[in-house]
Design a protein around this motif. Structure first.
Motif, short mmCIF file in Angstrom:
data_model
loop_
_atom_site.label_atom_id
_atom_site.label_comp_id
_atom_site.label_asym_id
_atom_site.label_seq_id
_atom_site.Cartn_x
_atom_site.Cartn_y
_atom_site.Cartn_z
N LEU A 1 -11.83 -3.65 3.37
CA LEU A 1 -10.44 -3.98 3.65
C LEU A 1 -9.55 -2.73 3.62
O LEU A 1 -8.60 -2.61 4.39
N LYS A 2 -9.86 -1.81 2.71
CA LYS A 2 -9.09 -0.57 2.62
C LYS A 2 -9.21 0.24 3.91
O LYS A 2 -8.23 0.81 4.40
N ALA A 3 -10.41 0.27 4.49
CA ALA A 3 -10.62 1.02 5.73
C ALA A 3 -9.91 0.37 6.90
O ALA A 3 -9.54 1.05 7.87
N TRP A 4 -9.69 -0.95 6.80
CA TRP A 4 -9.02 -1.70 7.89
C TRP A 4 -7.52 -1.84 7.63
O TRP A 4 -6.78 -2.30 8.48
N GLU A 5 -7.09 -1.45 6.46
CA GLU A 5 -5.71 -1.66 6.00
C GLU A 5 -4.69 -1.18 7.04
O GLU A 5 -4.72 -0.04 7.47
N GLY A 6 -3.79 -2.09 7.44
CA GLY A 6 -2.75 -1.75 8.39
C GLY A 6 -3.02 -2.22 9.81
O GLY A 6 -2.10 -2.31 10.62
N TYR B 1 -6.30 0.50 -3.87
CA TYR B 1 -6.29 -0.94 -3.66
C TYR B 1 -5.93 -1.25 -2.20
O TYR B 1 -5.04 -0.62 -1.63
N PRO B 2 -6.61 -2.23 -1.58
CA PRO B 2 -6.22 -2.60 -0.22
C PRO B 2 -4.90 -3.36 -0.22
O PRO B 2 -4.78 -4.41 -0.85
N PHE B 3 -3.91 -2.81 0.48
CA PHE B 3 -2.59 -3.44 0.62
C PHE B 3 -2.38 -3.78 2.09
O PHE B 3 -2.50 -2.91 2.95
N ALA B 4 -2.05 -5.03 2.37
CA ALA B 4 -1.70 -5.41 3.74
C ALA B 4 -0.27 -4.96 4.04
O ALA B 4 0.47 -4.54 3.14
N ALA B 5 0.12 -5.08 5.31
CA ALA B 5 1.42 -4.56 5.74
C ALA B 5 2.61 -5.13 4.95
O ALA B 5 3.52 -4.38 4.60
N PRO B 6 2.66 -6.44 4.63
CA PRO B 6 3.82 -6.93 3.85
C PRO B 6 3.95 -6.23 2.51
O PRO B 6 5.06 -5.88 2.08
N GLN B 7 2.83 -6.00 1.81
CA GLN B 7 2.88 -5.31 0.52
C GLN B 7 3.36 -3.87 0.69
O GLN B 7 4.14 -3.36 -0.12
N GLN B 8 2.91 -3.21 1.73
CA GLN B 8 3.34 -1.84 1.97
C GLN B 8 4.85 -1.78 2.22
O GLN B 8 5.53 -0.87 1.75
N LYS B 9 5.37 -2.77 2.94
CA LYS B 9 6.83 -2.83 3.18
C LYS B 9 7.59 -3.10 1.89
O LYS B 9 8.64 -2.50 1.63
N MET B 10 7.06 -4.01 1.07
CA MET B 10 7.71 -4.32 -0.22
C MET B 10 7.75 -3.08 -1.11
O MET B 10 8.77 -2.78 -1.72
N LEU B 11 6.64 -2.40 -1.16
CA LEU B 11 6.55 -1.21 -2.00
C LEU B 11 7.51 -0.12 -1.53
O LEU B 11 8.20 0.51 -2.34
#
Length: 381
Positions: free
Chosen positions: A87-92, A365-375
């Motif tokens: 998931l980390k490699a696919w993240e984003g 940690y694998p973060f999807a796009a919503p988490q990246q925006k929140m952060l």
């Protein structure tokens, strides 16, 4: 085989088909883009690129493609990959079911084909997550098999070439375009033929702002010659994504660590970590029923109570406010409100889905796009 006459389509004679192939491939030889997956005949690498290119721009894909192959250089590496590393490699990139299906397909290849990528269309299309388009692309590009690869870009070009009066968005109509391609495809250069049509449909004959006068095959195009380019392709508008309001809880402990939760929901973002999320009612706001600010305050308070009850944690809530965050999935449009809280370092060692994590370790940690925006919004100050 589909009878094209039943759909009002008259196929060209052999001489015109041969002329079309020569014209299209001559243009492709001069104009094709130098892309990493076009420098190989390795079916594994071509497969990775084709899955990544679905719903994603070429320039966005290139660094992901190279990173993914660095992490998983072979089918066996992908088959054995740890979920979080995958998931980390696919993240984003989004559409995370695709990478999960890729791993299942890789495991099929290892177990059923001794780790060798199958070399026939029938066996390729039998792999998990591989449909007719992807199977056709791999078969034609990697193995030089005369198999059509019919995606939205190809259907767009074909609809204009033959003035196809059928909606390209309806799955039942795909057989029309498949039948057209089975006749048109160049048997000597099938991979290049498929890629030439894809390139043409993604650029010169794109859905938005096409430049038909620049098309190398404009004089073969019935829509161009008849002045009906604006009509084709026929496609009904997609359903608008459903609006959803989400409360995100940014909880820090006395050590400065953040509370992260692993998503177990198989429908959306499964396996990714994020700040705890609770979906709230968006219907009232859409209907303008929450006109009184006090009502909005009450809703926020009720969600804080819901967090305390659901997680059995009672933070000291902050009054700090943040900008609303918006993120659109194919079927949902999220509006996310951030809520901050402080909490003593509660012991979460027996909880598989909750974890205290320092900001310094977020990158693992694998973060999807919503988490990246929140952060990004939370860290602005």
């Amino acid at each position: 085989m589909t009878n094209l006459k039943e759909y009002g389509i008259v196929m060209w004679d052999e001489e015109k088909i041969a002329s079309f192939r020569r014209t299209l491939l001559s243009w492709y030889d001069q104009e094709k883009r130098d892309l990493p997956w076009r420098r190989t005949k390795n079916p594994y690498k071509i497969w990775i690129s084709e899955i990544m290119l679905q719903q994603t721009q070429v320039q966005t894909v290139i660094p992901y493609y190279e990173k993914f192959l660095d992490c998983f250089p072979t089918v066996a590496d992908l088959a054995a990959a740890d979920e979080e590393k995958l998931l980390k490699a696919w993240e984003g990139l989004g559409y995370y079911s695709r990478v999960r299906n890729m791993q299942k397909a890789a495991q099929q290849i290892v177990s059923d084909f001794q780790g060798e990528f199958p070399a026939s269309y029938e066996k390729i299309v039998g792999l998990k997550g591989i449909g007719p388009y992807t199977a056709g692309a791999i078969a034609s590009i990697a193995f030089d098999l005369p198999e059509p690869a019919v995606d939205g870009n190809v259907m767009r070009v074909l609809a204009r070439l033959f003035e196809v009066d059928y909606d390209i968005g309806e799955a039942k109509n795909r057989k029309i375009f498949q039948a057209l391609m089975e006749v048109l495809i160049d048997p000597n250069r099938p991979g290049d033929f498929n890629q030439a049509l894809m390139d043409l449909g993604s650029d010169i004959e794109s859905a938005k702002n096409p430049r038909p006068e620049e098309s190398p095959v404009r004089f073969f195009s019935a829509a161009y010659l008849h002045g009906t380019m604006a009509k084709y392709p026929i496609k009904r508008p997609k359903k608008k994504p459903r609006p959803v309001q989400v409360q995100a809880f940014i909880i820090r402990n006395e050590n400065g660590d953040y509370l992260l939760e692993k998503n177990k929901d198989s429908r959306l973002l499964e396996g990714f970590w994020s700040f705890p999320l609770i979906e709230t009612s968006f219907i009232a706001q859409q209907l303008n029923l929450l006109e009184d600010p006090a009502d909005n305050l009450l809703e926020t308070l009720s969600q804080k109570s819901a967090f305390e009850e659901n997680y059995q944690l009672k933070p000291l809530w902050s009054d700090k406010t943040f900008a609303l965050i918006k993120h659109t999935f194919s079927h949902q449009k999220w509006q996310i409100e951030l809520v901050e809280g402080l909490l003593p370092a509660a012991d979460l060692s027996e909880n598989e889905t909750l974890r205290w994590v320092s900001a310094a370790h977020f990158a693992s940690y694998p973060f999807a796009a919503p988490q990246q925006k929140m952060l990004a919004e939370y860290m602005k100050d």
